[in-house]
Design an enzyme around this catalytic site. Structure first.
Site, mmCIF file in Angstrom:
data_model
loop_
_atom_site.group_PDB
_atom_site.id
_atom_site.type_symbol
_atom_site.label_atom_id
_atom_site.label_comp_id
_atom_site.label_asym_id
_atom_site.label_seq_id
_atom_site.Cartn_x
_atom_site.Cartn_y
_atom_site.Cartn_z
ATOM 1 N N ASP A 11 0.859 -1.183 0.000
ATOM 2 C CA ASP A 11 0.000 0.000 0.000
ATOM 3 C C ASP A 11 0.897 1.235 0.000
ATOM 4 O OD1 ASP A 11 -2.301 1.660 0.197
ATOM 5 O OD2 ASP A 11 -2.068 1.771 2.371
ATOM 6 N N SER A 12 0.287 2.376 -0.245
ATOM 7 C CA SER A 12 1.009 3.644 -0.227
ATOM 8 C C SER A 12 1.368 4.062 1.186
ATOM 9 C CB SER A 12 0.148 4.732 -0.874
ATOM 10 O OG SER A 12 -1.033 4.920 -0.115
ATOM 11 N N TYR A 43 -0.663 8.272 -2.587
ATOM 12 C CA TYR A 43 -0.621 8.080 -4.044
ATOM 13 C C TYR A 43 -1.724 8.878 -4.749
ATOM 14 C CZ TYR A 43 2.548 3.988 -3.752
ATOM 15 O OH TYR A 43 3.612 3.145 -3.551
ATOM 16 N N CYS A 74 -4.385 -1.008 -2.077
ATOM 17 C CA CYS A 74 -4.484 0.445 -2.268
ATOM 18 C C CYS A 74 -5.450 0.688 -3.416
ATOM 19 C CB CYS A 74 -3.096 0.992 -2.603
ATOM 20 S SG CYS A 74 -3.056 2.721 -3.112
ATOM 21 N N CYS A 183 -10.712 4.020 0.167
ATOM 22 C CA CYS A 183 -9.271 4.085 0.407
ATOM 23 C C CYS A 183 -8.987 3.150 1.572
ATOM 24 C CB CYS A 183 -8.842 5.509 0.744
ATOM 25 S SG CYS A 183 -7.126 5.661 1.290
#
EC number: 5.1.1.3
Length: 258
Positions: A11-12, A43, A74, A183
């Site tokens: 994930d970011s 992101y 993500c 998200c």
């Protein structure tokens, strides 16, 4: 055995641990390696080309650790890069998308809200999904600033509450009865969101569905691990304390530049 290789998750930042937790709960015997690209979070405000490049970098890191399957935990990376990842690499990828379908299907007011990043809401994949539900009014809201606050350990801050109130108020006024969290960071905000929303509005995130899909892909294509009780491994390239706090200091965090 090949089946005993780990599942990679990226994930970011720390948000995808909400997805990791669902996978770990459903598949406790599987070794998991989680990659938090917190240095590059969020992101959601980056270009498609940047998101693809970061997703490739993360994938290469996890492939270097011999992962048998990769979960793109993500929404922004899934909606902007998963097609490129599947074309480039010969292993299964599982993505995460806003759960529009269950919300639109069950909505009695035919009005739902989606809180997501700019990158997800602008993506071609997201907009193709939205087009399938033209009978439902969809209130889209970009969650500007939410990921940064979560990444900085400010989940319970006054600034967070004020941002959430400003984002959710128009949805409440529009008479939504479902809120879709688009998200993987946002499930950590559910306690705060519940204090703002009227009790009849239901909150949906994608974690459980992603875990079930991971289980299905293991069953059909990859195979289950036969080794039990291996500890999950967590990597981050920035701010390990926030990741450790969100995991309640239960696991070792490896800080590594990647």
């Amino acid at each position: 055995m090949d089946n005993n290789r780990p599942i990679g998750i990226f994930d970011s930042g720390i948000g995808g641990t909400s997805i990791w937790a669902e996978i770990h709960q459903l598949l406790p015997h599987e070794q998991t390696i989680y990659l938090a690209d917190s240095k590059n979070a969020p992101y959601g405000q980056k270009s498609k080309a940047e998101i693809i490049a970061l997703s490739i970098k993360n994938t290469e890191f996890l492939l270097g650790l011999d992962c048998k399957l990769i979960v793109v935990a993500c929404n922004t990376a899934t909606t902007n890069a998963i097609q490129e990842l599947r074309a480039k690499y010969n292993l299964p990828f599982i993505g995460i998308e806003p759960a529009i379908k269950p919300a639109a299907t069950h909505s009695k007011t035919q009005t739902i809200g989606i809180l997501a990043t700019q990158g997800t809401l602008n993506s071609e994949l997201f907009n193709k999904n939205v087009e399938k539900f033209q009978d439902t009014k969809i209130i889209e809201q970009v969650g500007h600033g939410l990921v940064q606050l979560i990444e900085n350990g400010k989940i319970n801050s006054l600034e967070m509450i004020q941002l959430l109130e400003s984002y959710l108020a128009p949805m409440i006024e529009a008479n939504i009865d479902y809120l879709v969290l688009g998200c993987s960071h946002y499930p950590y905000l559910i306690p705060q969101i519940k204090k703002i929303l009227p009790p009849h509005i239901q909150i949906i995130d994608s974690g459980e569905a992603v875990a079930r899909q991971t289980q299905n892909v293991l069953k059909e294509k990859v195979g289950f691990s036969s080794i039990e009780n291996r500890k999950p491994i967590f990597y981050t390239n920035s701010n390990p304390k926030v990741l450790s706090d969100i995991l309640r200091n239960q696991y070792e965090i490896i800080e590594k530049d990647f």
